[in-house]
Design an enzyme around this catalytic site. Structure first.
Site, mmCIF file in Angstrom:
data_model
loop_
_atom_site.group_PDB
_atom_site.id
_atom_site.type_symbol
_atom_site.label_atom_id
_atom_site.label_comp_id
_atom_site.label_asym_id
_atom_site.label_seq_id
_atom_site.Cartn_x
_atom_site.Cartn_y
_atom_site.Cartn_z
ATOM 1 N N ASP A 21 0.887 -1.323 -0.178
ATOM 2 C CA ASP A 21 0.527 -0.078 0.104
ATOM 3 C C ASP A 21 0.965 1.114 0.109
ATOM 4 O OD1 ASP A 21 -1.918 2.122 -0.300
ATOM 5 O OD2 ASP A 21 -2.945 1.007 1.759
ATOM 6 N N ASP A 44 -3.667 7.251 -3.287
ATOM 7 C CA ASP A 44 -5.059 7.918 -4.122
ATOM 8 C C ASP A 44 -5.787 8.912 -2.555
ATOM 9 O OD1 ASP A 44 -5.059 5.290 -1.855
ATOM 10 O OD2 ASP A 44 -7.223 4.629 -2.339
ATOM 11 N N GLY A 47 -11.746 3.195 0.575
ATOM 12 C CA GLY A 47 -13.098 4.357 2.233
ATOM 13 C C GLY A 47 -13.468 3.357 2.299
HETATM 14 N N1 GUN Z 1 -7.230 0.666 3.248
HETATM 15 C C1 GUN Z 1 -7.808 0.643 3.915
HETATM 16 N N2 GUN Z 1 -8.381 1.977 2.490
HETATM 17 C C2 GUN Z 1 -7.513 2.260 1.999
HETATM 18 C C3 GUN Z 1 -7.424 2.901 0.962
HETATM 19 O O1 GUN Z 1 -8.888 3.315 0.545
HETATM 20 N N3 GUN Z 1 -6.897 3.023 0.258
HETATM 21 C C4 GUN Z 1 -5.681 2.773 0.571
HETATM 22 N N4 GUN Z 1 -4.559 3.107 -0.595
HETATM 23 N N5 GUN Z 1 -5.413 2.289 0.923
HETATM 24 C C5 GUN Z 1 -6.555 1.939 2.155
#
Ligand code: GUN
Length: 709
Positions: free
Chosen positions: A104, A139, A212
């Site tokens: 992430d 994002d 989200g």
């Molecule tokens: N991890 C949990 N929700 C999100 C999200 O909306 N975007 C990203 N990049 N990681 C997340």
């Protein structure tokens, strides 16, 4: 136990391709191809905190069958020492994990702590530099409580950052393209449409996580969670896996998977463990509250709750994390098995009773199924129903929610649109139907329990349509061996059905028979089966069954079905079912004994192909009609010699497919001139055939070029 072998990297040309192996409605067993082996979906990526590894990634690979993990590139980037070592050694060595590593980007940190100081390109480049398999762009996290304006910004800004992120990611790192939009269905659909249509210089997004949603899960707002999923999915192409960002409680797996989620990720297994909570497929249990284990696992075996409570905190967290991960994995196995068995919806239905919030969400989904709205949620719902194989072998268990299972809705919709009353009768007359004979209070097999009564009634008045009362409504006798109508699992009482007049009229309205007088009977046996007249009537009933099934399952106009079955005869099994069906002496098809469906023969396929000469394309504007004809798939010329001798049709070799293809049902395969090349059973839908580039599209039963070599 020996550890699993090192993963095999995919072939270069397969990198990032998603293959659908088995599908049932929106759920699918898939495979994403990467440089560190495949991700077999539905699956979970356990979250690894690079600084605190409660269960070592290597143990996850060796002991738990975990094929991929997710970690946070922002945490690595932010801690200088870790950053330097991961840059020099690569993320696989640092985490000691041979499988797929997803990262992430720091967006989640921005949700928790406010802004992050890393740049859009910088974080993607870092992920690429450390050798990540699937990275994530930076994002904008759209919280459910944000204003519409803020959420519009989150959607637009995320899309604005997409091209730059894809270009930096290059050809070798796959990239997640998250979908934002808060609780607004239209913004979710817009985000899905923007993110899926963006084309990078090297490649497009490979996976679409639904972002989200963590605040919703934290507050058990499951109805909104699934609303968002369905709205987002309405615009996402079928060749990209869907990842439910931050979702990892086994309780949510069955319904999420039934609605189309392929990938989960979560730290719940360890967070819950730290908090002395055990996962079960039905919810969470607090260690302090129990005397005995409500569910067992390899981790807990040989211990008691009391012993575990007395353990050192760290050891206890490790033990409970192992248990939670095991339960997580076993529930995913159960879900995959349910997809293979055509029972994922039933599993979702069962699990919905485990929590009031989940039940509310499930009932909301049922409302959408009963009456799809016009927005993006309704679109996804209709897509799910129409892509579900309506016929399935094995018993269908009875429940309150039975009638709203997607495959049952599909079957009933096909019945309402594609079944037409016979135009001619066993005595050769061609007038309108004069009477309906409705069999009540009788269990299947109806050809055994009711045939005598039906024949007597047809002798008395030839223009009679025989129908049967089933727990799923009134159906034509033609479908007496079609599963699930004839194969419901429940107490024998359920067959003792006797609908009242209002209910009967309602069912007859759906069948277009409401103005015809009816009688209802509970059959009794007579012994007159072998009279010559009976044979004529039986031939007529058999022909109606074939014509009606061709209409229902293959969209063949009953008039064409009558031509196709000219001078029909059949060979029967010892249980009096048709085994082979002949027309003018040619073997054209065989009813499928397992579920009552239809298997064409190559001769039958040739006749149907000449009756329906259309050559399918993708996106052609076909005028709606109840009967579009036997569905066809057109393949590229290069594939013709292989498919023509009986090899399966592979995704990526298809130039067009009829929209009304139903997975599991017969279809024809033609070349660019429209000549028949093969026939088989569709594995995927037309829109999946348009987008997928790997995997089987049609299981070919026979090639048309076999004897022409
Ligand atoms: N991890 C949990 N929700 C999100 C999200 O909306 N975007 C990203 N990049 N990681 C997340």
């Amino acid at each position: 136990m020996p550890s699993p072998p090192k993963p095999q990297p995919c072939q270069d040309h397969d990198l990032g391709k998603f293959e659908i192996l088995i599908r049932d409605g929106a759920s699918r067993i898939g495979r994403l191809h990467t440089k560190h082996g495949p991700l077999n979906t539905p699956m979970i990526l356990p979250v690894i905190n690079p600084n605190i590894r409660t269960i070592e990634p290597r143990e996850m690979w060796d002991e738990f069958g975990i094929q991929g993990i997710i970690t946070n590139s922002y945490i690595m980037w932010k801690h200088d020492k870790l950053k330097q070592s991961v840059l020099s050694k690569g993320v696989h060595e640092i985490l000691d994990f041979p499988g797929v590593i997803v990262t992430d980007s720091g967006t989640f940190q921005s949700y928790i702590y406010g802004d992050v100081e890393v740049g859009v390109s910088e974080i993607v480049k870092f992920q690429k530099d450390i050798g990540v398999d699937v990275g994530t762009m930076l994002d904008i996290f759209g919280r459910p409580d944000m204003s519409r304006k803020q959420l519009e910004y989150a959607v637009e800004e995320t899309a604005n950052r997409a091209i730059e992120s894809l270009d930096v990611a290059g050809n070798n790192m796959l990239l997640n393209g998250p979908i934002q939009g808060g609780l607004h269905e239209d913004l979710r659909a817009l985000s899905g449409s923007l993110m899926s249509s963006i084309e990078g210089e090297h490649r497009n997004f490979t996976i679409h996580p639904i972002g989200g949603i963590v605040p919703l899960m934290e507050n058990q707002r499951y109805k909104e969670l699934f609303q968002i999923l369905l709205a987002s999915k309405s615009e996402l192409p079928h060749n990209r896996p869907i990842h439910f960002f931050g979702c990892g409680h086994p309780l949510l797996f069955p319904l999420s998977i039934a609605l189309g989620v392929d990938i989960f990720d979560s730290a719940a297994y360890v967070l819950f463990a730290r908090d002395d909570r055990l996962m079960t497929p039905n919810g969470t249990v607090k260690l302090k509250d129990i005397f005995e284990w409500p569910i067992t696992s390899r981790a807990l075996f040989g211990t008691s709750p009391e012993q575990v409570r007395n353990m050192d905190k760290n050891d206890r967290t490790i033990l409970l994390s192992r248990h939670n991960l095991e339960i997580t994995q076993s529930e995913l196995s159960r879900c995959r098995e349910a997809i293979r068995d055509g029972k994922i919806w039933q599993l979702a239905e069962q699990r919905s009773h485990s929590s009031p919030q989940l039940r509310t969400a499930f009932l909301w989904v049922l409302d959408q199924l009963a009456d799809p709205d016009e927005g993006p949620v309704g679109e996804s719902i209709l897509d799910m129903i129409s892509s579900t194989n309506p016929v399935r072998k094995g018993g269908e268990s009875i429940s309150h929610d039975l009638e709203l299972r997607p495959h049952i809705l599909h079957l009933q919709a096909l019945l309402a649109t594609r079944w037409k009353a016979p135009g001619s009768w066993w005595d050769g007359s061609t007038s309108d139907p004069k009477r309906l004979l409705i069999i009540k209070k009788t269990a299947p097999p109806w050809r055994i329990t009711s045939l005598d009564s039906i024949i007597n009634s047809l002798i008395e008045l030839p223009n009679t349509i025989p129908l049967i009362m089933t727990p799923l409504g009134i159906i034509p006798f033609s479908f007496e061996d079609l599963s699930p109508w004839c194969h419901l699992d429940g107490s024998n009482e359920m067959w003792n059905i006797d609908y009242d007049d209002d209910e009967i009229i309602e069912f007859l309205l759906d069948l277009g028979l409401k103005d015809i007088p009816y009688i209802t009977i509970s059959p009794e046996s007579t012994s007159e089966l072998n009279l010559p007249k009976n044979q004529e009537i039986r031939n007529w009933l058999d022909r109606c069954a074939v014509v009606d099934k061709l209409a229902l399952l293959c969209s063949i106009n009953p008039n064409d079905g009558c031509k196709f079955t000219n001078h029909m005869s059949s060979r029967k099994s010892t249980t009096d079912r048709m085994v082979n069906v002949y027309s003018d002496g040619i073997h054209i098809l065989s009813p499928r004994l397992s579920d009552g469906g239809i298997s064409l023969t190559i001769e039958g396929a040739k006749i149907l192909s000449s009756m329906y000469p259309q050559i399918p394309t993708f996106d052609s504007e076909v005028e709606y009609s109840d009967f579009q004809g036997i569905p066809k798939i057109c393949i590229i010329d290069d594939a013709v010699p292989f498919v023509g001798i009986g090899r399966n049709v592979m995704q990526g070799y298809i130039t067009g497919a009829d929209d009304h293809i139903i997975p599991g049902m017969p279809c024809l395969v033609v070349n660019s001139k429209g000549d028949l090349i093969a026939h088989g059973l569709a594995v995927t839908t037309a829109s999946e055939m348009q987008y997928l580039k790997k995997g089987v599209a049609v299981k070919v039963r026979d090639g048309a070029l076999k004897n022409k070599e």
